[in-house]
Write a protein that holds these residues in place. Structure first.
Motif, mmCIF file in Angstrom:
data_model
loop_
_atom_site.group_PDB
_atom_site.id
_atom_site.type_symbol
_atom_site.label_atom_id
_atom_site.label_comp_id
_atom_site.label_asym_id
_atom_site.label_seq_id
_atom_site.Cartn_x
_atom_site.Cartn_y
_atom_site.Cartn_z
ATOM 1 N N TYR A 42 5.289 12.430 6.118
ATOM 2 C CA TYR A 42 6.733 12.591 6.326
ATOM 3 C C TYR A 42 7.186 13.681 5.359
ATOM 4 O O TYR A 42 7.697 13.405 4.276
ATOM 5 N N GLU A 43 7.009 14.931 5.761
ATOM 6 C CA GLU A 43 7.201 16.060 4.855
ATOM 7 C C GLU A 43 8.635 16.197 4.356
ATOM 8 O O GLU A 43 8.868 16.695 3.258
ATOM 9 N N LYS A 44 9.600 15.762 5.142
ATOM 10 C CA LYS A 44 10.993 15.866 4.712
ATOM 11 C C LYS A 44 11.250 15.098 3.414
ATOM 12 O O LYS A 44 12.114 15.471 2.627
ATOM 13 N N VAL B 89 6.140 4.758 5.288
ATOM 14 C CA VAL B 89 5.882 5.340 3.971
ATOM 15 C C VAL B 89 4.926 4.477 3.154
ATOM 16 O O VAL B 89 4.013 4.975 2.495
ATOM 17 N N THR B 90 5.131 3.153 3.189
ATOM 18 C CA THR B 90 4.252 2.274 2.407
ATOM 19 C C THR B 90 2.813 2.356 2.880
ATOM 20 O O THR B 90 1.878 2.374 2.073
ATOM 21 N N GLU B 91 2.637 2.426 4.188
ATOM 22 C CA GLU B 91 1.284 2.557 4.722
ATOM 23 C C GLU B 91 0.698 3.927 4.369
ATOM 24 O O GLU B 91 -0.502 4.050 4.107
ATOM 25 N N TYR B 92 1.537 4.954 4.344
ATOM 26 C CA TYR B 92 1.085 6.290 3.938
ATOM 27 C C TYR B 92 0.547 6.252 2.505
ATOM 28 O O TYR B 92 -0.531 6.778 2.214
ATOM 29 N N GLY C 116 10.561 -9.509 -1.226
ATOM 30 C CA GLY C 116 10.274 -10.528 -0.230
ATOM 31 C C GLY C 116 9.449 -10.059 0.945
ATOM 32 O O GLY C 116 9.142 -10.838 1.841
ATOM 33 N N LYS C 117 9.078 -8.780 0.981
ATOM 34 C CA LYS C 117 8.304 -8.245 2.101
ATOM 35 C C LYS C 117 6.858 -7.977 1.662
ATOM 36 O O LYS C 117 6.618 -7.444 0.587
ATOM 37 N N THR C 118 5.925 -8.370 2.491
ATOM 38 C CA THR C 118 4.520 -8.126 2.213
ATOM 39 C C THR C 118 4.158 -6.717 2.675
ATOM 40 O O THR C 118 4.388 -6.342 3.809
ATOM 41 N N LEU C 119 3.566 -5.956 1.774
ATOM 42 C CA LEU C 119 3.258 -4.561 2.045
ATOM 43 C C LEU C 119 1.750 -4.330 1.982
ATOM 44 O O LEU C 119 1.002 -5.161 1.477
ATOM 45 N N LEU D 299 -2.161 -2.515 1.363
ATOM 46 C CA LEU D 299 -3.044 -2.332 0.222
ATOM 47 C C LEU D 299 -2.608 -1.182 -0.682
ATOM 48 O O LEU D 299 -2.290 -0.097 -0.238
ATOM 49 N N ILE D 300 -2.596 -1.437 -1.972
ATOM 50 C CA ILE D 300 -2.387 -0.416 -3.006
ATOM 51 C C ILE D 300 -1.124 0.415 -2.747
ATOM 52 O O ILE D 300 -1.180 1.636 -2.686
ATOM 53 N N LEU D 301 -0.028 -0.251 -2.623
ATOM 54 C CA LEU D 301 1.216 0.485 -2.383
ATOM 55 C C LEU D 301 1.582 1.350 -3.579
ATOM 56 O O LEU D 301 1.879 2.524 -3.460
ATOM 57 N N GLN D 302 1.578 0.744 -4.756
ATOM 58 C CA GLN D 302 2.074 1.462 -5.912
ATOM 59 C C GLN D 302 1.047 2.449 -6.447
ATOM 60 O O GLN D 302 -0.135 2.388 -6.136
ATOM 61 N N GLU D 303 1.534 3.366 -7.249
ATOM 62 C CA GLU D 303 0.642 4.343 -7.846
ATOM 63 C C GLU D 303 -0.202 3.665 -8.923
ATOM 64 O O GLU D 303 0.290 2.879 -9.719
ATOM 65 N N LYS D 304 -1.466 3.988 -8.923
ATOM 66 C CA LYS D 304 -2.378 3.437 -9.917
ATOM 67 C C LYS D 304 -2.900 4.570 -10.790
ATOM 68 O O LYS D 304 -2.937 5.720 -10.390
ATOM 69 N N ALA D 305 -3.296 4.211 -11.996
ATOM 70 C CA ALA D 305 -3.890 5.200 -12.888
ATOM 71 C C ALA D 305 -5.396 5.010 -12.897
ATOM 72 O O ALA D 305 -5.893 3.895 -12.755
ATOM 73 N N LYS D 306 -6.123 6.108 -13.045
ATOM 74 C CA LYS D 306 -7.565 6.055 -13.083
ATOM 75 C C LYS D 306 -8.042 6.256 -14.517
ATOM 76 O O LYS D 306 -7.696 7.239 -15.165
ATOM 77 N N ILE D 307 -8.819 5.318 -15.001
ATOM 78 C CA ILE D 307 -9.465 5.462 -16.298
ATOM 79 C C ILE D 307 -10.938 5.101 -16.111
ATOM 80 O O ILE D 307 -11.300 4.421 -15.163
ATOM 81 N N THR D 308 -11.772 5.543 -17.017
ATOM 82 C CA THR D 308 -13.194 5.221 -16.907
ATOM 83 C C THR D 308 -13.436 3.785 -17.366
ATOM 84 O O THR D 308 -12.616 3.190 -18.070
ATOM 85 N N LEU D 309 -14.574 3.254 -16.970
ATOM 86 C CA LEU D 309 -14.924 1.900 -17.388
ATOM 87 C C LEU D 309 -15.003 1.803 -18.905
ATOM 88 O O LEU D 309 -14.595 0.796 -19.492
ATOM 89 N N GLY D 310 -15.523 2.846 -19.551
ATOM 90 C CA GLY D 310 -15.585 2.846 -21.006
ATOM 91 C C GLY D 310 -14.206 2.720 -21.635
ATOM 92 O O GLY D 310 -14.017 1.987 -22.614
ATOM 93 N N GLN D 311 -13.233 3.448 -21.085
ATOM 94 C CA GLN D 311 -11.857 3.342 -21.586
ATOM 95 C C GLN D 311 -11.252 1.979 -21.260
ATOM 96 O O GLN D 311 -10.464 1.441 -22.032
#
Length: 465
Positions: free
Chosen positions: A137-139, A187-190, A344-347, A349-361
Motif C-alpha cells: 500500500y504505497e500511499k 496492513v497487518t498481514e503485510y 481485542g482483535k486477533t492479528l 504472525l509477527i505484526l509488530q516490529e522485532k529487533a534482531k540480535i545474535t544468540l551471543g548477545q
C-alpha cells in the motif's frame, strides 16, 4: 563451608533432587537427538508432501487453463487485470515446478537435509515476496517487496535464481483487484509477511542458524528452558523446596543450634548456610544442564552463537508487554506468537516490529535474569526454612509457597508484580510473556530485597537455642 557441602551431598533429598534434574535434562537431550536423526532421514514423508503440493498446484493450473477464455473475456477484462492474472498463472506453474524439483532431488540424489532445506527456503522466500507485494500500500508507505528488500535481493540474486523466474515479482504490486480500503485492512498481514520474508532471508544468508531440529548445545537450552515449560517450573519448585527442607533438616539434626553458639553475627550465620545451599543447587543444575550441553557440544560442536534471535525490542526495556494468545511459531531458537492481540482483535504472525540480535548477545540478558531468579527462589526457600520454628509448619508453608509459584507460572493475567509469575528467562528476554525483561529484573530484585528485609527483621527476634 566445605563441611556443610559434604553434609548436603550426603542427604538423600539432595540425591533425589539431582536425580530428577538429570532425568529432565537427559529426557530433553534424547528427544532432541531423536528429532535430529528423524529430520535427517525423513525421506518418505517429505516426498509425499512434495507430491501432494505438485498435485495441488497442477489442479489449479488446469482449472485456469480450462476456463481461460472465460476469464479473459468476462472476469479479467482490463489489461492491468489480465497482467496480474498472467503473472499469477505463471506463479502457480513455478510453485508446481519448484515442489517437483524438491521431489526429484530426493528421488535422484537421496535425502541431503541441507540441500533440501535450500530448495524449500527458496520457495518460502519467493512466495513471501509475492504475498507481500500483493498486500503493499504505497500511499501509506508500505512498499512492494522488491523495494523493501532491494539490497538483499540483489545480493542473493544468483543463489535464489531470480533470473529464472517466468514472472515478475513487481507484477503483484498495485493489484487492480484490491481497493484502498482492502489495502488498509491488509496492513497487518503485510507487516506479517514482511517479517516472515526478512527471517527467511536471514536464514538464507546464514545457513548455520540453529533451530529446534538441530542438536546443538544452544538448541538444548532453548528446548529445556523454553519449548518445554514444565521443566523450568519443576526446577523452580525443586529450588524452593530443597532450600526450605534442608534448613529444617539442619535444625532437626542439631547443627543449627551448634552454629548459633559460634561468635558470628546473624548475617554471617545465615550466609554460611545460604552460600552452601546455593552452591549445592548450582551443582545440581550443572548436572542437569551441563552434562547434556557437553554431550551436544561434543557430538555437534559449539558453533551457532551468530544465530539470529528476534526480540520484542520496543518492550524489552519498557514496562508494558504485548498481549498474545497461546499459539506460537519457533523461529530459529525463539518463539514468535501469531495470536497477537490488539484492541481485542486477533492479528497475524509477527505484526509488530522485532529487533534482531545474535544468540551471543541474547544469552547475556537471559543469563542475568536467570541468575537473579535462581538467587531469589533459593533465598525464598532458605528464608522459609531458616525462620521456621516447627518442622511441620515450615514444610507446609514451603509447599504452599511452591504451589503458589506453580499457579503463578500458569497464570498470564494480573501477575505483573508477582516475582513468582516471571516466566523462564529465555522467553522473557525474547518477549511475549506476561512481563517485559526490565519489569522481570526489577520485580525479582525487589523480591530479593523484601526477603532480605524480612529475614533480617525476623531473624533478630528469633531464638534458635
Amino acid at each position: 563451608m566445605q563441611y556443610e557441602l559434604k553434609a548436603i551431598f550426603r542427604s538423600k533429598v539432595t540425591l533425589i533432587c539431582m536425580f530428577i534434574c538429570i532425568i529432565l535434562g537427559m529426557q530433553t537431550f534424547i528427544q532432541m537427538e531423536v528429532d535430529y536423526q528423524t529430520s535427517q532421514v525423513d525421506k518418505a514423508s517429505n516426498m509425499l508432501r512434495y507430491e501432494q503440493n505438485v498435485a495441488f498446484y497442477q489442479e489449479q493450473i488446469e482449472l485456469n487453463e480450462s476456463q481461460w477464455d472465460y476469464y479473459l473475456n468476462s472476469v479479467y477484462r482490463t489489461k492491468a487485470q489480465q497482467a496480474v492474472f498472467f503473472a499469477e498463472h505463471e506463479y502457480l506453474k513455478w510453485l508446481r515446478n519448484a515442489w517437483q524439483e524438491c521431489y526429484d532431488y530426493i528421488e535422484n540424489y537421496g535425502y541431503d537435509r541441507q540441500e533440501v532445506w535450500k530448495l524449500e527456503a527458496r520457495i518460502a522466500i519467493i512466495s513471501g515476496l509475492c504475498d507481500m507485494s500483493t498486500l503493499s500500500y504505497e500511499k501509506e508507505g508500505y512498499f512492494p517487496a522488491t523495494v523493501v528488500f532491494a539490497e538483499e535481493l540483489e545480493r542473493n540474486r544468483e543463489s535464489l535464481r531470480l533470473d529464472e523466474l517466468t514472472f515478475s515479482l513487481d507484477a503483484f504490486s498495485n493489484s487492480p483487484f484490491m481497493t484502498d480500503e482492502d489495502r488498509k485492512y491488509s496492513v497487518t498481514e503485510y507487516l506479517s509477511r514482511k517479517n516472515y520474508v526478512e527471517m527467511w532471508l536471514d536464514a538464507w544468508e546464514c545457513p548455520e542458524h540453529l533451530n529446534g531440529n538441530i542438536a546443538s548445545p544452544y538448541t538444548f537450552w532453548a528446548r529445556f528452558f523454553s519449548f518445554y515449560d514444565y521443566q523450568g517450573i519443576i526446577i523452580g519448585s525443586i529450588v524452593i523446596m530443597f532450600s526450605a527442607f534442608y534448613m529444617t533438616e539442619c535444625k532437626k539434626s542439631g547443627s543449627r543450634q551448634l552454629l548459633e553458639l559460634a561468635p558470628y553475627s546473624d548475617i554471617q550465620k545465615a550466609g554460611y548456610y545460604y552460600k552452601a545451599i546455593l552452591v549445592a543447587i548450582l551443582c545440581i543444575l550443572c548436572c542437569a544442564v551441563g552434562i547434556p550441553t557437553l554431550l551436544a557440544g561434543v557430538f555437534h560442536g559449539f558453533g551457532g552463537l551468530g544465530t539470529i534471535m528476534w526480540v520484542d525490542y520496543e518492550n524489552f526495556n519498557g514496562w508494558i508487554p504485548y498481549e498474545h494468545g497461546e499459539g506460537f511459531s519457533t523461529v530459529f531458537l525463539g518463539k514468535v506468537y501469531y495470536d497477537y492481540i490488539e484492541n481485542g482483535k486477533t492479528l497475524p504472525l509477527i505484526l509488530q516490529e522485532k529487533a534482531k540480535i545474535t544468540l551471543g548477545q541474547f544469552l547475556l540478558p537471559a543469563s542475568i535474569l536467570g541468575t537473579i531468579k535462581l538467587l531469589c527462589y533459593t533465598l525464598l526457600g532458605f528464608t522459609i526454612g531458616y525462620l521456621g520454628r516447627k518442622q511441620g509448619r515450615t514444610l507446609l508453608v514451603a509447599v504452599l509457597v511452591t504451589g503458589g509459584y506453580i499457579i503463578s507460572q500458569y497464570t498470564d493475567v494480573g501477575m505483573k508484580w508477582n516475582p513468582l509469575a516471571v516466566k523462564n528467562a529465555w522467553d522473557v528476554t525474547s518477549g511475549g510473556t506476561n512481563v517485559t525483561w526490565l519489569n522481570a529484573v526489577v520485580i525479582v530484585l525487589v523480591g530479593i530485597g523484601i526477603l532480605l528485609g524480612v529475614h533480617v527483621f525476623l531473624g533478630r527476634k528469633k531464638d534458635y537455642c
